[in-house]
Design an enzyme around this catalytic site. Structure first.
Site, PDB file in Angstrom:
ATOM      1  N   GLY A  90       0.848  -1.196   0.000  1.00 37.45           N
ATOM      2  CA  GLY A  90       0.000   0.000   0.000  1.00 37.45           C
ATOM      3  C   GLY A  90       0.879   1.240   0.000  1.00 37.45           C
ATOM      4  O   GLY A  90       1.843   1.303   0.748  1.00 37.45           O
ATOM      5  N   GLU A 131       5.618  -5.029   5.831  1.00 40.89           N
ATOM      6  CA  GLU A 131       6.031  -6.383   6.223  1.00 40.89           C
ATOM      7  C   GLU A 131       6.119  -7.350   5.033  1.00 40.89           C
ATOM      8  O   GLU A 131       7.007  -8.190   4.980  1.00 40.89           O
ATOM      9  CB  GLU A 131       5.088  -6.965   7.297  1.00 40.89           C
ATOM     10  N   THR A 183       4.711   2.267   6.253  1.00 45.68           N
ATOM     11  CA  THR A 183       3.299   1.874   6.342  1.00 45.68           C
ATOM     12  C   THR A 183       2.581   2.881   7.216  1.00 45.68           C
ATOM     13  O   THR A 183       3.099   3.289   8.260  1.00 45.68           O
ATOM     14  CB  THR A 183       3.070   0.464   6.916  1.00 45.68           C
ATOM     15  N   ASP A 228       0.207   2.124   8.898  1.00 48.30           N
ATOM     16  CA  ASP A 228      -0.266   1.380  10.070  1.00 48.30           C
ATOM     17  C   ASP A 228       0.711   1.410  11.247  1.00 48.30           C
ATOM     18  O   ASP A 228       0.339   1.083  12.375  1.00 48.30           O
ATOM     19  CB  ASP A 228      -0.522  -0.088   9.698  1.00 48.30           C
ATOM     20  N   GLY A 252      -6.130   0.083   9.814  1.00 54.29           N
ATOM     21  CA  GLY A 252      -5.427  -0.615  10.898  1.00 54.29           C
ATOM     22  C   GLY A 252      -5.900  -2.048  10.906  1.00 54.29           C
ATOM     23  O   GLY A 252      -6.928  -2.374  11.492  1.00 54.29           O
ATOM     24  N   ARG A 253      -5.155  -2.868  10.188  1.00 51.40           N
ATOM     25  CA  ARG A 253      -5.567  -4.253   9.961  1.00 51.40           C
ATOM     26  C   ARG A 253      -5.350  -5.111  11.210  1.00 51.40           C
ATOM     27  O   ARG A 253      -6.282  -5.705  11.732  1.00 51.40           O
ATOM     28  CB  ARG A 253      -4.718  -4.772   8.803  1.00 51.40           C
ATOM     29  N   HIS A 257      -9.060   5.205   2.126  1.00 51.68           N
ATOM     30  CA  HIS A 257      -7.792   5.567   1.474  1.00 51.68           C
ATOM     31  C   HIS A 257      -7.478   7.057   1.544  1.00 51.68           C
ATOM     32  O   HIS A 257      -6.368   7.451   1.190  1.00 51.68           O
ATOM     33  CB  HIS A 257      -7.795   5.060   0.037  1.00 51.68           C
TER      34      HIS A 257
HETATM   35  O1  F6P Z   1      -0.977  -0.301   3.768  1.00 53.58           O
HETATM   36  C1  F6P Z   1      -1.705  -0.749   4.833  1.00 53.58           C
HETATM   37  C2  F6P Z   1      -3.161  -0.572   4.553  1.00 53.58           C
HETATM   38  O2  F6P Z   1      -3.442   0.785   4.365  1.00 53.58           O
HETATM   39  C3  F6P Z   1      -4.036  -1.187   5.640  1.00 53.58           C
HETATM   40  O3  F6P Z   1      -4.258  -0.330   6.716  1.00 53.58           O
HETATM   41  C4  F6P Z   1      -5.282  -1.532   4.863  1.00 53.58           C
HETATM   42  O4  F6P Z   1      -5.960  -2.621   5.461  1.00 53.58           O
HETATM   43  C5  F6P Z   1      -4.766  -1.904   3.527  1.00 53.58           C
HETATM   44  O5  F6P Z   1      -3.539  -1.252   3.363  1.00 53.58           O
HETATM   45  C6  F6P Z   1      -5.692  -1.549   2.392  1.00 53.58           C
HETATM   46  O6  F6P Z   1      -5.164  -2.054   1.221  1.00 53.58           O
HETATM   47  P1  F6P Z   1      -5.670  -1.728  -0.236  1.00 53.58           P
HETATM   48  O7  F6P Z   1      -5.062  -0.405  -0.634  1.00 53.58           O
HETATM   49  O8  F6P Z   1      -5.147  -2.834  -1.057  1.00 53.58           O
HETATM   50  O9  F6P Z   1      -7.167  -1.631  -0.201  1.00 53.58           O
END
Ligand code: F6P
Length: 340
Positions: A10, A102, A124, A126, A169-170, A270
């Site tokens: 991301g 990661e 990140t 996060d 925040g996964r 986003h």
């Molecule tokens: O980069 C981390 C993150 O922003 C997470 O917080 C989120 O779950 C994920 O990426 C979203 O990913 P994508 O852009 O593929 O929807």
């Protein structure tokens, strides 16, 4: 040396500042750079772009990444590691600087073990990477979320409503914790601590009893004690991650049902990853870039640059990817003083 640079996973504000610092300092040291497009897909497909000091002239304050990004996992694509080796040789690349989270750094670690010289840079929003106190992008994401919370509070107050704000925040609730504290949230829910919806409704009711609005911040990966993560789709990416999203809307429905007060949910999504980095993130990412090119110049591969206190240090990539940095219970307990 000819050094390849890529950004994976991301995107986040500050990636371009790292690239600029790498290229500016590295060019002064006599190195040449090649940009690989779209994360690990670039070296797999031999897809490159030029990366000179001219190319990085106006990128310090620009969000996103001029190199593009993807969540490509070379270890999930047949023959991809061999193709990376061939493409690096064809482009006469001596070393790679990989900027990512990661997943990207996990690949960097495996490629290092497979004999390819890689230096890692942590990124990140996060802030969940072990071995570094902070990642760039996090401060910007928290600033965006805090501004949103401030704005949502005034409309919640005007309409005597409850508002649930879902942030990213996964696995780690750092954005929720920091933006919730900074924005004076009446409840903060994080993935590390499963929540009781009844307790959250209690916080909301006590705010209404005082004639106030209620504002709850929830991380996308937070889950009720007797439930599971809320998924937006059933899709899983190349690193095995499900797509999260929807816990805020689900919780707003619960709050409205139990408290019988109008409740709205806002998903920041986003928006938190876009736009210009804060000055803190510009400085951190610039310092990471300067140390990453210094490591490559020294031939010190298999390391990641990291922030320890106020110092930028090098740590083994194995340490960097060993475990996620989640919110410690004592940090969450600090915030609980303000709930309800
Ligand atoms: O980069 C981390 C993150 O922003 C997470 O917080 C989120 O779950 C994920 O990426 C979203 O990913 P994508 O852009 O593929 O929807």
């Amino acid at each position: 040396m000819r050094i390849g640079v890529l950004t994976g996973g991301g995107d986040c504000p500050g990636l371009n500042a790292v690239i600029r610092a790498v290229v500016r300092k590295g060019t002064g040291l006599g190195h040449e750079f090649v940009g690989f497009k779209d994360g690990w897909r670039g070296p797999i497909e031999g897809s490159t772009r030029s990366l000179t000091t001219d190319d990085v002239e106006d990128v310090l304050a620009r969000g996103g990444t001029i190199l593009g990004s993807s969540r490509t996992n070379p270890y999930k694509v047949d023959g991809a590691v061999d193709r990376i080796r061939e493409n690096l040789a064809a482009a006469a690349i001596d070393a790679l600087i990989a900027i990512g989270g990661e997943d990207t750094l996990g690949v960097a670690k495996r490629l290092t073990d497979d004999g390819i010289g890689v230096v890692g840079v942590p990124k990140t929003i996060d802030n969940d990477l072990g071995a570094t106190d902070y990642t760039f992008g996090f401060d910007t994401a928290v600033a965006i979320a805090t501004e949103a919370i401030d704005r949502l509070r005034t409309t919640a107050e005007s309409h005597h409503r409850a508002l649930v704000v879902e942030v990213m925040g996964r696995h780690a609730g750092w954005i929720a914790l920091h933006s919730g504290l900074a924005g004076g949230a009446d409840g903060i829910l994080i993935p590390e601590v499963p929540f009781d919806p009844g307790t959250v409704c209690g916080w909301v009711q006590s705010r209404f009893a005082e004639g106030r609005s209620a504002l709850i911040v929830v991380a996308e990966g937070a889950m009720p004690e007797d439930g599971a993560e809320v998924l937006s789709t059933g899709e899983v990416d190349a690193f095995g991650h499900v797509r999260l999203g929807g816990v805020g809307t689900w919780l707003a429905g619960e709050i409205e049902r139990v408290t019988e007060r109008e409740t709205r949910a806002v998903v920041l999504g986003h928006v938190q990853r876009g736009g210009t980095p804060t000055s803190y993130d510009r400085v951190l990412s610039t310092r990471f870039g300067l140390e990453a090119i210094a490591a490559a110049h020294d031939g010190d591969f298999g390391v990641m640059v990291a922030l320890r206190g106020t110092d930028i240090v090098r740590v083994p990539l194995s340490e960097a990817t060993a475990e996620l940095k989640t919110v410690p219970p004592e940090r969450y307990r600090e915030a609980e003083v303000f709930f309800g």
